[in-house]
Design a protein around this motif. Structure first.
Motif, PDB file in Angstrom:
ATOM      1  N   GLY B  20      10.093   7.687   4.656  1.00 52.13           N
ATOM      2  CA  GLY B  20      11.118   6.714   5.055  1.00 52.13           C
ATOM      3  C   GLY B  20      10.520   5.670   5.981  1.00 52.13           C
ATOM      4  O   GLY B  20      10.671   4.461   5.767  1.00 52.13           O
ATOM      5  N   LEU B  21       9.810   6.141   6.996  1.00 49.84           N
ATOM      6  CA  LEU B  21       9.206   5.213   7.958  1.00 49.84           C
ATOM      7  C   LEU B  21       8.177   4.323   7.275  1.00 49.84           C
ATOM      8  O   LEU B  21       8.128   3.117   7.500  1.00 49.84           O
ATOM      9  CB  LEU B  21       8.534   6.000   9.087  1.00 49.84           C
ATOM     10  CG  LEU B  21       9.462   6.551  10.166  1.00 49.84           C
ATOM     11  CD1 LEU B  21       8.695   7.486  11.078  1.00 49.84           C
ATOM     12  CD2 LEU B  21      10.055   5.411  10.983  1.00 49.84           C
ATOM     13  N   GLY B  83       7.753   7.204  20.122  1.00 52.91           N
ATOM     14  CA  GLY B  83       8.285   8.537  19.848  1.00 52.91           C
ATOM     15  C   GLY B  83       9.529   8.433  18.975  1.00 52.91           C
ATOM     16  O   GLY B  83      10.309   7.496  19.088  1.00 52.91           O
ATOM     17  N   ILE B  84       9.702   9.414  18.086  1.00 52.02           N
ATOM     18  CA  ILE B  84      10.945   9.470  17.314  1.00 52.02           C
ATOM     19  C   ILE B  84      11.910  10.332  18.122  1.00 52.02           C
ATOM     20  O   ILE B  84      11.597  11.476  18.435  1.00 52.02           O
ATOM     21  CB  ILE B  84      10.714  10.090  15.923  1.00 52.02           C
ATOM     22  CG1 ILE B  84       9.555   9.379  15.215  1.00 52.02           C
ATOM     23  CG2 ILE B  84      11.985  10.003  15.095  1.00 52.02           C
ATOM     24  CD1 ILE B  84       9.125  10.064  13.927  1.00 52.02           C
ATOM     25  N   ASP B  85      13.063   9.742  18.454  1.00 53.36           N
ATOM     26  CA  ASP B  85      14.015  10.445  19.311  1.00 53.36           C
ATOM     27  C   ASP B  85      15.014  11.185  18.423  1.00 53.36           C
ATOM     28  O   ASP B  85      15.795  10.575  17.699  1.00 53.36           O
ATOM     29  CB  ASP B  85      14.711   9.400  20.194  1.00 53.36           C
ATOM     30  CG  ASP B  85      15.733  10.037  21.115  1.00 53.36           C
ATOM     31  OD1 ASP B  85      15.850  11.282  21.099  1.00 53.36           O
ATOM     32  OD2 ASP B  85      16.404   9.293  21.837  1.00 53.36           O
ATOM     33  N   THR B 101      15.530   6.078  17.358  1.00 55.86           N
ATOM     34  CA  THR B 101      16.138   7.228  16.691  1.00 55.86           C
ATOM     35  C   THR B 101      16.135   6.981  15.198  1.00 55.86           C
ATOM     36  O   THR B 101      15.908   5.864  14.729  1.00 55.86           O
ATOM     37  CB  THR B 101      17.599   7.454  17.155  1.00 55.86           C
ATOM     38  OG1 THR B 101      18.415   6.489  16.495  1.00 55.86           O
ATOM     39  CG2 THR B 101      17.742   7.315  18.653  1.00 55.86           C
ATOM     40  N   LEU B 102      16.427   8.037  14.433  1.00 50.90           N
ATOM     41  CA  LEU B 102      16.435   7.919  12.980  1.00 50.90           C
ATOM     42  C   LEU B 102      17.635   7.103  12.497  1.00 50.90           C
ATOM     43  O   LEU B 102      17.716   6.754  11.329  1.00 50.90           O
ATOM     44  CB  LEU B 102      16.450   9.306  12.346  1.00 50.90           C
ATOM     45  CG  LEU B 102      15.179  10.124  12.580  1.00 50.90           C
ATOM     46  CD1 LEU B 102      15.290  11.467  11.895  1.00 50.90           C
ATOM     47  CD2 LEU B 102      13.953   9.380  12.063  1.00 50.90           C
ATOM     48  N   HIS B 108      15.542  -3.029  13.947  1.00 53.68           N
ATOM     49  CA  HIS B 108      15.326  -2.594  15.323  1.00 53.68           C
ATOM     50  C   HIS B 108      13.969  -1.889  15.466  1.00 53.68           C
ATOM     51  O   HIS B 108      13.203  -2.144  16.389  1.00 53.68           O
ATOM     52  CB  HIS B 108      16.463  -1.662  15.752  1.00 53.68           C
ATOM     53  CG  HIS B 108      16.298  -1.110  17.133  1.00 53.68           C
ATOM     54  ND1 HIS B 108      16.776  -1.773  18.251  1.00 53.68           N
ATOM     55  CD2 HIS B 108      15.674   0.004  17.590  1.00 53.68           C
ATOM     56  CE1 HIS B 108      16.446  -1.072  19.326  1.00 53.68           C
ATOM     57  NE2 HIS B 108      15.785   0.015  18.963  1.00 53.68           N
ATOM     58  N   ILE B 109      13.695  -1.005  14.520  1.00 54.40           N
ATOM     59  CA  ILE B 109      12.434  -0.244  14.581  1.00 54.40           C
ATOM     60  C   ILE B 109      11.243  -1.189  14.472  1.00 54.40           C
ATOM     61  O   ILE B 109      10.293  -1.120  15.256  1.00 54.40           O
ATOM     62  CB  ILE B 109      12.391   0.816  13.442  1.00 54.40           C
ATOM     63  CG1 ILE B 109      13.482   1.857  13.695  1.00 54.40           C
ATOM     64  CG2 ILE B 109      11.013   1.467  13.360  1.00 54.40           C
ATOM     65  CD1 ILE B 109      13.623   2.890  12.604  1.00 54.40           C
TER      66      ILE B 109
END
Lengths: 237, 200
Positions: B20-21, B83-85, B101-102, B108-109
């Motif tokens: 996904g990322l 970091g992935i929250d 966050t996911l 935003h990411i």
């Protein structure tokens, strides 16, 4: 700090090629008491000739080449006794060669440039040298005898149960920090001109010492202390 | 051969999240390549021959490895960590520079990663601007070389001990000198104090 170009040391690599890529390895050979005439021997052949375990030799050579030791290594008691000899030999190198050499360069520089900063710099080095000597004496008189006795499986009457690898680890200090100060003062702040040859010799000597001290602490942190703790556990079970 | 300047490593055990990322990043305007690493050790090994600018990590993988992460950062000061929250750790981990966050939008990411990339490319600039000691730091330095303790400096300058410690940290960072005697020589070289005031 100075970093060597990274060449991973492997048992099949020729020793002479490794030295060519990182001449600091000569100092490592000296600490192991191995002659520099390595012919065209590979690391593995050299270890057999010298009776040194390949695992230990490759681990330490890789520290010199900038690679960390990953995970607990199965160093034997014999290996660790060799490590102590290695560390003692480096103490000798600091005491008898490196510090007197640096000290004489600073003295000369101070005489050529009798500014007050140089006088203070000399004092700074002297104080630092005294601290280092104290640390080396402590290792020679307390820590190493403890490890030797632990490794040889003898009873540790003199120090009893009070001393351990952990105590040693806690006492273990970063003696290279002030050295960095000295280097930075010379490179950035102390106001003297000319005398490039002498100043270059002094800086080179400081870099050489800093690098060897750094490896010295790594060997203690990554090999001696964890292995000591492992053996203490075995003994106490 | 063309190779993008930005290299992002993703350390996340879930393949769904990783892919996904990766998709979000590859469809964005970021000119980069993405690698997947399983463990911190693998990243360290990779960085020995290929530079990595940004690490996106599941902070759970840092548990009990705090020391290693700090060491990695010390060896590679330009590495930025996102970091992935997962909402499990509420406090922003000290090991990461930013977190998302996911459920954040792709925009935003990407925006966060772009800012992180800028920071990773220009870490020196900020430092250089501030290489000179501030007047307050000079006051603290003067007290220090006169042999005053933190508490005494705090009382003398009417500031808290905590602030003194912060000033000392900044002084060391800016000058590269840690020890008190080293700082004395620095102060004399920079004519912040005069030797006549001191005993040799």
């Amino acid at each position: 700090m100075f970093h060597t170009p990274k060449t991973k040391v492997r048992p099949a690599t020729k020793m002479a090629e490794l030295i060519d890529a990182n001449p600091h390895l000569l100092l490592m050979l000296q600490h192991f008491n191995i002659d520099f005439r390595v012919n065209d021997l590979t690391v593995w052949q050299l270890c057999i000739r010298q009776g040194i375990s390949e695992n230990l030799f490759v681990s330490i050579a890789n520290l010199y080449n900038g690679f960390d030791i990953r995970g607990p290594q199965p160093f034997t008691r014999g290996d660790l006794l060799l490590v102590i000899d290695f560390l003692k030999s480096s103490h000798d190198f600091y005491r008898r060669e490196k510090y007197p050499q640096i000290s004489s360069y600073i003295r000369q520089l101070q005489e050529n440039h009798p500014v007050r900063e140089m006088k203070l710099l000399e004092k700074f080095f002297k104080e630092y040298f005294d601290e280092v000597l104290e640390h080396l004496d402590y290792e020679d008189s307390t820590a190493f005898p403890y490890f030797i006795s632990l490794l040889e499986g003898g009873e540790n009457d003199r120090l009893g149960k009070r001393y351990s690898s952990k105590v040693y680890g806690d006492h273990h200090t970063d003696i290279e920090l002030k050295l960095q100060d000295l280097k930075n003062l010379l490179l950035m702040y102390v106001d003297i001109e000319g005398d490039l040859e002498l100043r270059r010799k002094l800086l080179f000597a400081l870099y050489e010492l800093e690098f060897d001290l750094y490896i010295h602490s790594l060997i203690e942190e990554k090999i001696l202390i964890p292995s000591g703790q492992r053996i203490e556990k075995e003994v106490n079970v | 051969m063309y190779s993008p300047r930005l290299h992002i490593a993703i350390m996340e055990p879930s393949r769904i999240i990783f892919e996904g990322l990766q998709t979000i990043i590859c469809h964005s305007s970021l000119d980069c390549r993405v690698s997947r690493v399983e463990r911190l050790e693998e990243l360290t090994e990779m960085m020995e021959h290929t530079p990595v600018e940004i690490l996106i990590a599941n902070p759970m993988q840092f548990v009990n490895l705090e020391k290693e992460v700090k060491k990695l950062r010390k060896s590679y000061p330009t590495l930025a960590i996102a970091g992935i929250d997962f909402g499990i750790i509420h406090r922003q981990s000290i090991l990461t520079d930013i977190s998302f966050t996911l459920y954040d939008t792709p925009e935003h990411i990407i925006h966060s990663l772009t800012r992180l990339q800028e920071k990773s490319q220009h870490p020196e600039e900020e430092k250089e601007e501030n290489n000179h000691l501030s007047p307050r730091e000079i006051e603290v330095l003067t007290c220090l070389v006169n042999g005053m303790l933190n508490k005494e400096i705090a009382d003398h300058l009417h500031i808290s001990v905590h602030t003194v410690v912060r000033h000392r940290k900044n002084i060391t960072q800016k000058t590269g000198i840690r020890s008190q005697s080293g700082l004395t020589i620095y102060a004399i070289s920079k004519k912040i104090i005069h030797l006549e005031d001191m005993e040799i």
